[in-house]
Design a protein around this motif. Structure first.
Motif, short mmCIF file in Angstrom:
data_model
loop_
_atom_site.label_atom_id
_atom_site.label_comp_id
_atom_site.label_asym_id
_atom_site.label_seq_id
_atom_site.Cartn_x
_atom_site.Cartn_y
_atom_site.Cartn_z
N ALA A 1 87.65 24.60 66.59
CA ALA A 1 88.87 25.33 66.98
C ALA A 1 88.51 26.60 67.74
O ALA A 1 89.16 26.96 68.73
CB ALA A 1 89.71 25.65 65.75
N ALA A 2 87.48 27.30 67.27
CA ALA A 2 87.05 28.53 67.94
C ALA A 2 86.50 28.23 69.33
O ALA A 2 86.78 28.97 70.30
CB ALA A 2 86.01 29.25 67.09
N ILE A 3 85.71 27.16 69.45
CA ILE A 3 85.19 26.78 70.76
C ILE A 3 86.34 26.42 71.70
O ILE A 3 86.36 26.81 72.87
CB ILE A 3 84.21 25.60 70.63
CG1 ILE A 3 82.94 26.04 69.91
CG2 ILE A 3 83.87 25.02 72.01
CD1 ILE A 3 81.99 24.90 69.59
N ALA A 4 87.33 25.67 71.19
CA ALA A 4 88.47 25.26 72.01
C ALA A 4 89.23 26.47 72.53
O ALA A 4 89.70 26.47 73.68
CB ALA A 4 89.39 24.35 71.21
N ARG A 5 89.34 27.51 71.71
CA ARG A 5 90.05 28.72 72.16
C ARG A 5 89.31 29.40 73.31
O ARG A 5 89.94 29.87 74.27
CB ARG A 5 90.23 29.69 70.99
CG ARG A 5 91.28 29.25 69.98
CD ARG A 5 91.65 30.37 69.03
NE ARG A 5 90.54 30.74 68.16
CZ ARG A 5 90.30 30.19 66.97
NH1 ARG A 5 91.11 29.22 66.53
NH2 ARG A 5 89.29 30.59 66.23
N VAL A 6 87.98 29.44 73.22
CA VAL A 6 87.22 30.05 74.32
C VAL A 6 87.27 29.17 75.56
O VAL A 6 87.41 29.66 76.68
CB VAL A 6 85.75 30.29 73.89
CG1 VAL A 6 84.96 30.90 75.05
CG2 VAL A 6 85.68 31.20 72.68
N LEU A 7 87.20 27.85 75.38
CA LEU A 7 87.26 26.94 76.52
C LEU A 7 88.61 27.03 77.25
O LEU A 7 88.69 26.80 78.46
CB LEU A 7 87.03 25.51 76.06
CG LEU A 7 85.61 25.13 75.63
CD1 LEU A 7 85.59 23.74 75.01
CD2 LEU A 7 84.64 25.21 76.80
N ALA A 8 89.65 27.37 76.51
CA ALA A 8 90.98 27.49 77.13
C ALA A 8 91.07 28.68 78.07
O ALA A 8 91.87 28.68 79.02
CB ALA A 8 92.05 27.59 76.04
N ASP A 9 90.27 29.71 77.81
CA ASP A 9 90.25 30.90 78.68
C ASP A 9 88.82 31.44 78.71
O ASP A 9 88.52 32.49 78.14
CB ASP A 9 91.21 31.96 78.13
CG ASP A 9 91.33 33.16 79.06
OD1 ASP A 9 90.98 33.02 80.25
OD2 ASP A 9 91.75 34.24 78.58
N PRO A 10 87.90 30.73 79.36
CA PRO A 10 86.48 31.06 79.27
C PRO A 10 86.12 32.33 80.04
O PRO A 10 86.67 32.59 81.11
CB PRO A 10 85.80 29.84 79.88
CG PRO A 10 86.81 29.27 80.82
CD PRO A 10 88.14 29.53 80.19
N PRO A 11 85.21 33.13 79.51
CA PRO A 11 84.72 34.30 80.25
C PRO A 11 84.06 33.87 81.56
O PRO A 11 83.41 32.82 81.63
CB PRO A 11 83.69 34.93 79.30
CG PRO A 11 84.09 34.45 77.95
CD PRO A 11 84.63 33.07 78.15
N GLU A 12 84.21 34.67 82.56
CA GLU A 12 83.65 34.36 83.87
C GLU A 12 82.12 34.24 83.79
O GLU A 12 81.45 35.07 83.16
CB GLU A 12 84.02 35.44 84.88
CG GLU A 12 83.57 35.15 86.30
CD GLU A 12 84.02 36.21 87.28
OE1 GLU A 12 83.60 36.13 88.46
OE2 GLU A 12 84.76 37.12 86.87
N GLY A 13 81.59 33.21 84.42
CA GLY A 13 80.15 33.03 84.47
C GLY A 13 79.54 32.42 83.23
O GLY A 13 78.32 32.22 83.17
N SER A 14 80.34 32.08 82.23
CA SER A 14 79.80 31.50 81.00
C SER A 14 79.66 29.99 81.14
O SER A 14 80.32 29.36 81.98
CB SER A 14 80.71 31.82 79.81
OG SER A 14 81.97 31.17 79.97
N LEU A 15 78.82 29.39 80.30
CA LEU A 15 78.73 27.93 80.28
C LEU A 15 80.04 27.30 79.82
O LEU A 15 80.36 26.18 80.21
CB LEU A 15 77.58 27.50 79.39
CG LEU A 15 76.17 27.70 79.97
CD1 LEU A 15 75.10 27.44 78.92
CD2 LEU A 15 75.95 26.79 81.18
#
Length: 383
Positions: A189-203
């Motif tokens: 769930a935490a990964i999905a939240r970051v994937l929904a609005d990923p930081p610029e330049g991140s994997l």
């Protein structure tokens, strides 16, 4: 013809000493490194009686066959499936689905695709350099977690949750093999939240549009954690004992030698999909086939003085074909190899300045999911 040969020509393979009733299983649970080393003394291919029969080889021709033929030697059903940390994603995908998935992921994990992360990794590595005596494994674990968080999520993932997810990988078997559905769901769930609005330049930004991006990311975190942390700890230990190698120019050679001496992926496994023959040994379908980078890297026929720390052996760039497998080889070469090297070099570079001294420790390799030092490894650093 091969199928008929495998059925009609049984081969009696040598084996290390067994225990009554349990075969090799008891010794495997106690000290698999010693068992494999003893097995290698019986011949280049030997058998083990574990929870199921297994055949082990370690010479280049064995590695080439097992790692090069994805149709015959399959991942599904192999040892990776015994731990929930690795039984998903491209790591556990067989042909024909493996190759297109790999092509989709490759550009983001190639050295060119990771170049923009160098500054971020260097900052994460240098953030908390200890001044007082410290334990190398503990420091390496904290540092690799920070670097993984920086590379994949720009530091946006909850550090405590990431640590809780990765901590079982530091424990002996059966710790890494126990199911943890609640913890996995929280991390997903935490990964999905970051994937929904990923930081610029991140994997995360690179992976966010892919199918099964959450599972791929979770497996990549697990595959890249203890393997990299243990390699980092060993590298610090040897650099403390051999200060002449503590220069930025020498670090790539040092890293290759550490990866040779202590390949984190000390053992790989496949299941044969059909009857076949490798190195003159007939193998039935559904045979558990093992290859061991640890044995390959300690083979004196391939590596002179194999148990000694000699980074200079890599100075001319020569490596025996299918004889240097720190990240496996062939079409299933570890997807994170370039990222692991970038993290290790970033973490080791700050230690080139100032004294670094061994205090006490036991660097002898022992094994669970990944190879690790018996430890602890106590070092001191003072300006």
């Amino acid at each position: 013809m091969t199928a008929l040969l495998a059925r009609s020509t049984p081969v009696r393979l040598p084996a290390p000493a067994t225990t009554p009733v349990f075969g090799h299983l008891w010794r495997w649970t106690r000290d698999p490194v010693r068992l494999l080393t003893e097995g290698a003394r019986t011949g280049p291919v030997f058998r083990l009686r574990l929870w199921r029969p297994a055949v082990v080889g370690y010479r280049p021709e064995w590695n080439r066959a097992v790692l090069g033929d994805l149709d015959t030697f399959r991942s599904r059903g192999s040892l990776s499936g015994l731990t929930p940390y690795l039984s998903a994603g491209v790591v556990y995908t067989d042909v024909p689905a493996h190759d297109p998935r790999r092509r989709e992921l490759n550009p983001h994990f190639h050295s060119r695709g990771l170049a923009h992360l160098q500054t971020r990794l260097a900052e994460a590595a240098a953030a908390r350099l200890p001044e007082s005596p410290f334990e190398a494994l503990e420091w390496a674990g904290h540092t690799v977690r920070r670097m993984l968080n920086a590379a994949f999520f720009g530091g946006a993932l909850d550090e405590r949750l990431l640590a809780a997810f990765l901590r079982p990988l530091e424990r002996p078997v059966p710790g890494p093999m126990l199911p943890r559905p609640l913890l996995f769901r929280r991390l997903d769930a935490a990964i999905a939240r970051v994937l929904a609005d990923p930081p610029e330049g991140s994997l995360a930004g690179a992976l966010s549009g892919m199918d099964d991006a959450v599972a791929e990311t979770r497996v990549a975190l697990a595959a890249g954690y203890d393997t990299t942390a243990h390699t980092l700890a060993w590298a610090l230990w040897h650099l403390a004992g051999a200060p002449e190698w503590r220069t930025a120019q020498a670090l790539p050679l040092v890293l290759d030698e550490i990866l040779r001496l202590y390949p984190a992926g000390w053992l790989g496994s496949r299941i044969t999909s059909t009857d076949t023959e490798v190195a003159g040994v007939p193998l039935r379908a559904r045979t558990l086939v093992l290859y061991s980078p640890l044995l390959t890297h300690r083979d004196p026929d391939l590596w002179p003085h194999p148990d000694e720390f000699r980074p200079q052996r890599f100075a001319d760039g020569g490596r025996p074909a299918w004889g240097f497998l720190p990240f496996s080889a062939g079409r299933r070469t570890c997807l994170g190899a370039h990222l692991a090297r970038a993290m290790l070099l970033a973490a080791l570079t700050p230690w080139c300045d100032g004294p670094l001294t061994q205090v006490s420790g036991n660097p002898t390799p022992t094994a669970a999911i990944a190879l690790r030092p018996v430890g602890p490894l106590l070092l001191t650093r003072r300006r």
